[in-house]
Design an enzyme around this catalytic site. Sequence first.
Site, PDB file in Angstrom:
ATOM      1  N   HIS A 516       0.829  -1.201   0.000  1.00 49.10           N
ATOM      2  CA  HIS A 516       0.000   0.000   0.000  1.00 49.10           C
ATOM      3  C   HIS A 516       0.865   1.253   0.000  1.00 49.10           C
ATOM      4  O   HIS A 516       0.568   2.239   0.669  1.00 49.10           O
ATOM      5  CB  HIS A 516      -0.925   0.011   1.219  1.00 49.10           C
ATOM      6  CG  HIS A 516      -1.926  -1.084   1.224  1.00 49.10           C
ATOM      7  ND1 HIS A 516      -2.708  -1.384   2.326  1.00 49.10           N
ATOM      8  CD2 HIS A 516      -2.300  -1.969   0.268  1.00 49.10           C
ATOM      9  CE1 HIS A 516      -3.504  -2.404   2.037  1.00 49.10           C
ATOM     10  NE2 HIS A 516      -3.273  -2.770   0.792  1.00 49.10           N
ATOM     11  N   HIS A 560      -7.544  -0.392   2.740  1.00 51.60           N
ATOM     12  CA  HIS A 560      -6.636  -0.766   1.663  1.00 51.60           C
ATOM     13  C   HIS A 560      -6.661   0.336   0.616  1.00 51.60           C
ATOM     14  O   HIS A 560      -7.560   1.179   0.604  1.00 51.60           O
ATOM     15  CB  HIS A 560      -7.036  -2.115   1.072  1.00 51.60           C
ATOM     16  CG  HIS A 560      -6.798  -3.259   2.013  1.00 51.60           C
ATOM     17  ND1 HIS A 560      -6.095  -4.386   1.668  1.00 51.60           N
ATOM     18  CD2 HIS A 560      -7.160  -3.437   3.313  1.00 51.60           C
ATOM     19  CE1 HIS A 560      -6.037  -5.214   2.696  1.00 51.60           C
ATOM     20  NE2 HIS A 560      -6.692  -4.657   3.716  1.00 51.60           N
TER      21      HIS A 560
END
Length: 596
Positions: A516, A560
């Site tokens: 991420h 996310h």
Amino acid sequence: MSLERVDSIDPAEVYDYIICGGGTSGCVVAGRLAEDPNVKVLVLEAGPDNKDLENVHMVGGWNKNLEGETDWNIITEPIEQLDNRQVKASRGRFLGGSSGVNGTLCIRGTKQDYDDWGLDEWTGDKMFEYMKKAETFHEKDWHKADKSAHGTNGPLHTEPHDLAPISERVKESMIEQGLPYHPDMFTTGKISTGCGDALRTVHQGIRSTAADFITKGSKRNNITIKTEVTVDKLLLSRDAGELTARGVATISKSGKKVEYQARKEVIVSAGAYCSPPILMRSGLGPREQLEKHGIECLVDLPGVGQNLMDHVLCFIFYEVSQPALTNDYLAYHDNAIASTYQLYKEKKTGMLSTFPFGIFGFTRLDERLKDSELWQNAKREPGRDPMGLTKDQPNIEFWNTELYGGPAQYNDFPVDHKHTFAFCTLLFNQHSRGSVVLKSTDPLENPIVDHNYLDHPLDMLVLTEACRFANEIVMNGKGTKDVIKGSWPANLTHHTFTKQGDWEPYVRKHATTCYHASGTCKMGPPDDKNAVLDSRLRVRGVRNLRVADVSSVPIVNNGHTQMVAYGIGEGAAELIKEDALNSVSKLTPKLEGIAI
């Protein structure tokens, strides 16, 4: 470095908008801008088209895209707090980018995450609308969706995931250990503690990627897509003293150098690792770094490549005593993968048609950390915990795998008819920050990436306590406690058997990236000296240049980043259209007293 001339460019290679990077955000921006048939859009992608990449469309083949030509093959610098391990920071290098190699998860975080950016153009309400706009949601009878939170007309197709038996048991343990079930909690952005179903960017067994915004049913004649073309640097000129982006210089896979001109704007969408190098090679970035490589600094932007964030992640593996609870028997036992693959080829169903993650959960750790001296004495803002989060934002995310698997280093596959799963712990709102810097001026050489995971003591404190809680859920929860046979592999350490003990050595040995990466060209208000972009994604000190990808986010969301990348793309396109319209209106004289 000198400013580039653009007057020798082939007229056929002149476009209104040039998108540097055909990844998640870039494809969205291109697709939305091209909705105006009067504009000409160019998408430049360093990797190949994904049309014939089976392991993109077949979700279960995701790891076959790594460590080859379809991966950027970025490896971090040694990370001190992870026993000086280097971590593979894989990114998709093909049309669609990491949307074609990620976990397909739609976990948006909470609306407060985006309100915390402090930017009027990117509030929580607006970001959730952008993410909703990208989506077409497909229901399943068993899933109780909040239909008001879902989109119905976007190119990105999503659906709930059917849980394997082990996930149903983990769900039961989560609920019993204090994480109540809210089916669509990862879509609404309103819940900080509980478990729920994480939607996937999959429909009818096919992965939906950002490339769908400019191909398939969204293919338009005013979009030109050039693959296997790497952007070297921006073509810049000075107009009446103002630095202006006029185009880009590129190099193809065969080594051919070609320049492209932009009439209106250049949008850099190469991601958190690759957008900063494009700016830096162009003379936009920290002066000291640029001069080190012999690059003339045209705009001193100290924040370029800084503020690197991620969600550090820890897998804890367990062996189970009952067969068929996990899906290992469909992948690793005997020759099972052959029949599993055949099922997918014939019907687009089975294990390879989805991503092998099960149930997900959010939680806060206030009560568990209340006796920690470090936690109690840490600085905090009013209404916030020491991690900077409100009571309505989670500290941690949990989820389980539905068979053995994870990053490439986890290769102790249970081939001898054993059955395993992992319970995963992910840290939110870390204090530690990393960096991306140039290794050289060669556009084909990856930058130097230092994630600096767990450098801040609070990060280590929260993650280790979360791992302890994760282990308690599995070992004590009524859905799982009676089926745990031991850790996997057997030498993982005693931590998977106990509630107590020091989890820091385990975390140092096993923590890894959640892929991420974000924040390296962050937006910010005028008084933020480290902000690279203004709140409309415009690069400071340069006209007609924006960065539109997750490198722009000031603080990574507590979820996310896939849906964030889609949201940034949708929002960027709207801002670009607004600014173009305002520019035209300023140039158009007012017609007063004339009947039309």
